[in-house]
Design a protein around this motif. Sequence first.
Motif, PDB file in Angstrom:
ATOM      1  N   TRP A  49      -2.493  10.672  -1.075  1.00 28.38           N
ATOM      2  CA  TRP A  49      -3.061   9.827  -2.113  1.00 28.38           C
ATOM      3  C   TRP A  49      -2.632   8.383  -1.824  1.00 28.38           C
ATOM      4  O   TRP A  49      -1.449   8.071  -1.816  1.00 28.38           O
ATOM      5  N   LYS A  50      -3.614   7.501  -1.589  1.00 25.67           N
ATOM      6  CA  LYS A  50      -3.336   6.109  -1.246  1.00 25.67           C
ATOM      7  C   LYS A  50      -3.797   5.195  -2.367  1.00 25.67           C
ATOM      8  O   LYS A  50      -4.905   5.359  -2.895  1.00 25.67           O
ATOM      9  N   GLU A  79       0.858  -1.186   0.000  1.00 30.03           N
ATOM     10  CA  GLU A  79       0.000   0.000   0.000  1.00 30.03           C
ATOM     11  C   GLU A  79       0.893   1.235   0.000  1.00 30.03           C
ATOM     12  O   GLU A  79       1.745   1.396   0.875  1.00 30.03           O
ATOM     13  N   PHE A 102      -6.881   2.328  -6.824  1.00 26.45           N
ATOM     14  CA  PHE A 102      -7.080   3.540  -6.032  1.00 26.45           C
ATOM     15  C   PHE A 102      -7.768   3.196  -4.715  1.00 26.45           C
ATOM     16  O   PHE A 102      -8.739   2.426  -4.680  1.00 26.45           O
ATOM     17  N   ILE A 103      -7.274   3.761  -3.605  1.00 26.40           N
ATOM     18  CA  ILE A 103      -7.867   3.523  -2.279  1.00 26.40           C
ATOM     19  C   ILE A 103      -8.597   4.760  -1.781  1.00 26.40           C
ATOM     20  O   ILE A 103      -9.797   4.732  -1.527  1.00 26.40           O
ATOM     21  N   SER A 104      -7.870   5.881  -1.660  1.00 28.10           N
ATOM     22  CA  SER A 104      -8.505   7.100  -1.135  1.00 28.10           C
ATOM     23  C   SER A 104      -7.609   8.290  -1.426  1.00 28.10           C
ATOM     24  O   SER A 104      -6.439   8.145  -1.812  1.00 28.10           O
ATOM     25  N   PHE A 105      -8.188   9.494  -1.219  1.00 29.33           N
ATOM     26  CA  PHE A 105      -7.430  10.747  -1.306  1.00 29.33           C
ATOM     27  C   PHE A 105      -7.967  11.698  -0.243  1.00 29.33           C
ATOM     28  O   PHE A 105      -9.165  11.994  -0.199  1.00 29.33           O
ATOM     29  N   ASP A 106      -7.083  12.132   0.660  1.00 24.65           N
ATOM     30  CA  ASP A 106      -7.444  13.069   1.720  1.00 24.65           C
ATOM     31  C   ASP A 106      -7.092  14.477   1.257  1.00 24.65           C
ATOM     32  O   ASP A 106      -5.904  14.838   1.211  1.00 24.65           O
ATOM     33  N   THR A 164       1.386   5.422  -0.001  1.00 25.71           N
ATOM     34  CA  THR A 164       0.814   6.717   0.358  1.00 25.71           C
ATOM     35  C   THR A 164       1.765   7.802  -0.133  1.00 25.71           C
ATOM     36  O   THR A 164       2.919   7.856   0.289  1.00 25.71           O
ATOM     37  N   THR A 180      -4.223   6.334 -11.492  1.00 26.63           N
ATOM     38  CA  THR A 180      -3.950   5.076 -10.800  1.00 26.63           C
ATOM     39  C   THR A 180      -4.264   3.878 -11.687  1.00 26.63           C
ATOM     40  O   THR A 180      -3.475   2.925 -11.788  1.00 26.63           O
ATOM     41  N   LYS A 203      -7.837   8.879  -9.783  1.00 22.36           N
ATOM     42  CA  LYS A 203      -8.321   7.536 -10.094  1.00 22.36           C
ATOM     43  C   LYS A 203      -7.893   7.112 -11.489  1.00 22.36           C
ATOM     44  O   LYS A 203      -7.444   5.976 -11.706  1.00 22.36           O
ATOM     45  N   ILE A 220     -10.122  13.978  -7.453  1.00 21.45           N
ATOM     46  CA  ILE A 220     -10.160  12.534  -7.240  1.00 21.45           C
ATOM     47  C   ILE A 220     -10.321  11.811  -8.575  1.00 21.45           C
ATOM     48  O   ILE A 220      -9.734  10.741  -8.792  1.00 21.45           O
TER      49      ILE A 220
END
Length: 1006
Positions: free
Chosen positions: A169-170, A134, A159-163, A136, A152, A149, A145
Amino acid sequence: MGVFLDVPDSYHHYHVLHLKRRKVTLDGDTDSSACLLTRKIKTSLPTLRASDYFMEPSLTELTMRELTDPGYCTMVQNFTVGRHGYGSVRFFGETDVRWLDLDHIVKFKRHEIVVYEDETIKPMVGKGLNKAAEVTLVLQKTSSIKKLKLCTENQGAEFISFDPHRKEWKFSVQHFSRFGLSDDDEDDVTMNDAEVDVREQVSMNDSDGSDHDEDSSLTDARLLSHSLPSHLGLDPVRMKEMRMMMFSPEDEEDDAELDDLNGAFLHQRQQLGNKTVQRSSPLAIRKTPLALLEYNPGSFASSPNGPILLSQQNKGLPLTITKVQGFKLEIKETPVTKSYSHNIVDAGLLMGRSFGIAWGPNNLLIHCGSVGDKNKNPELSSTINLEKIATDNVVRDENNKIREELIDLCFESLLNYHKEINHETEEIIFDSYTLKAQKLVFNRLDLSDVCRSYIEIIEKQLEVQGLSSYARVMLMHQVFVWELIKVLFSSKESSLDADMASLPLIRRAEFSVLLQESVCHRVQDEISSLNDSKDLQQLFLLLTGRQIEAAVELSASRGDVRLACLLSQAGGSTVNRMDIDRQLDLWKTNSLDFSFIEKDRIRLLELLAGNIHGALGEMNIDWKRFLGLLMWYHLPPASDLTSIFQTYQHLLQDGQAPYPVPVYIDEKLVEDGVSWPPGSRFDLAYYLMILHSNEERDLDKVSMLKTMFSAFASTHDPLDHHMIWHQRAVLEAVGTFSYNDLHVLDMGFVSQLLNLGHCHWAIYVVLHMSYRDDYPYLQASVIREILFQHCETWSAHENQRRFIVELGVPSAWLHEALAVYYAYYGNSFKALEHYLGCAFWQKAHSTFITSVAHSLFMSGKQSEILRLTACMEDHKSEIENWDLGAGIFLTFYSLKSSLKEDDDPMTELVSLQDKNDECRNFFSRLKGSLAFWDSRLPIDARMVYAKMAEEISDLLVADPGEGSTTEVKLECFNTIFDSPVPQDLISSHLQSAISHFTLHLTEAAS
């Protein structure tokens, strides 16, 4: 890419190579089981030397877990490697971390992670760190986002998530190579989104363009190969489709402009010798557009230069600069109808990050289009203008030449006098340093002398030859302002034979004289424009300037004695005013025919009666004379200044008084009018009057201070703060107000001084900035910025440097700025001296080892090396790896001296064995230093290390000493052969070693 069938062997070979270079340090040489176990664990641990990288579990935790649980390093759960500020990677499941050189395997870059950059040592999927993980990444810029995506998925990751708050970006990967955002991805976030929309619109309108055959497509491609999009590296066919969707067919004027550009670029390609290539398929899209900027440096000289087109140089071809007119399109605010729009795509969308509008160095403003012209229609353009913002207009003469005497009078003389006035200091603690903030302090009894001194300096400026008329008027206005400050705020208690009741009248009389003198020139100018026959108008103008004596003489000379008597009583008793006003009312009541009386005479009588609005009628008058009429003829003679100013302020709010506009507008010194609505900016003199009338109250005072002390209140130059800063300081010193949020004025004056090269005075001004609890380190931060950014200026003038030190600025800050400056320009010797001066021991140590020591050693400057190392030795506890750095040079000279003086009875090294042990330890430190500094050591430094090892080796075998055995001598040769000496130098000792070894065999056989 090559294919390795025996991947595990290659992978093992890689770790063996790095294992051989690993330095393992033990506390002793004992062969106990504990030491062997510790040595085994340390050699198997992963290595991570970069200070900004980290791993979880840490190296210490891995060591402890391996001691308590042998084999733990072969199955570490969720092993994590990261770099502060860039991101981290967490490997799923169990990971064998033994012998991993993480410095070479895992690399974090901007928006990117690379694992096994060298494909030749990458293990198969699932082995080593080439496994599922994983990732980050910390982004330095915001992104959508949707874009992340898409990026990715294009790289085969999930793609996992984006804060958006933490910009993290995970995503997860199954194996590793290179993942992240490329430069093209960063540049084309907006372009990719626009491209998707265009594709959708084109697909909706495919039926409209289905009639085109292949021949027309071929023709379009030929024609568009020389177009603007083609020059920018874009797909011309795609841009043509976009233009068809965004512009209606009747826009023929825009087509003509683009056709002209096409012809210009066609001519440019012919000059470069390019051959036209006919294509039946669309051109390839270049994701990063080429730059197309046309700039007009017209503000650097009086006559603007011609436009210059900057284009990217073609590889293999010489760069040619062609003068091509940039495109300018008028904005049409037509609403979007159906599938067409009249909106224009601007240059930023066409050129991406290669286009920008911002401030450049040295007050350079980069912008597009025209500035400040409201009459021109707004337009979008590819033309980029470079304008030099002038911050030194105040020191230029009428020929726009800088005058040194004006620089001295406008800045040096004023600040020198400011420095002579009484100050109080307050200490500000910043880290371990202390600053002395200063504040001007004196009482109102001394205000008259202070104002008089400032006026004398301004009068010296008026004596300078070649001043423009604008500058002279502005200087006279500054004299008026200082006189006004003296009248309004100085103490009158020192006046002889004056009681407290008469003090307001004394102040009023002084203000009346000052106001009369300030409007005298306006009165004389207007009288000179009248004919001699218009004596009544002349009398009225004389009264507006309170020139009563001249009005009486003029009236008497014309034979109008009765009017002269009335004029002599103008502004006197209110009883006379009431009598004249009653007489005018009787005439009106009795229906007197005023046609037999001149209108100008009626106006004079209205003015003498105190009816100033009836007397003025439609006549326009400046605000100072209106204030004078209000004080002299309308209000009672005993009214104080506060009531006069408040009455004028009320009339102004009701729209019955002229606006107190700044002097440059009042005197019509500027051609262009104000850029703000009437009533939003007033003259500084008016603000002083309001400050005087509200001095006992804080109501509404804060709201006007920022506009009062803005540059526009006293000058048309928004970047000129040299005089208003002094006026603010004086008013605050005598207690007229207290306000700590005027930093815009302070920084404006600081910027003005810095542009003139007066860094020392800029720091002096910063020390006078008001202290604020929410910004406690503001002064310290600004001073450090000045020292760093303008180091070249203040360091070149010894008087400035001495002045800065006298102000109490820590000398360590000066040394730090100079160290950074010299390090930037590659002068490592001076940088080292200043690092030592600011006590940056670690930075000084690394500079000494990597840049200075080898040069001094090769030059034979032993004393200089010993001086520098002695300076750092007292602080070696603060220096990391001192023994692998400067401490080596101290040990070398000490060991060399001991080996040379072995006959001295005071020498500690009495036996060859002791000498050999010391040399072995020294060579071990040399090798450790080479491994620690690694690539940071230049070739010359490595040569110096070899030279030191060679000298110590020669001294070690030069004199074997008494009582030394053959075994000890052979150990000495083993020590030499293990030293970091080049092979060609080791061969010179080989013959001696063979001789001693033969002797040893002979002795053993006997």
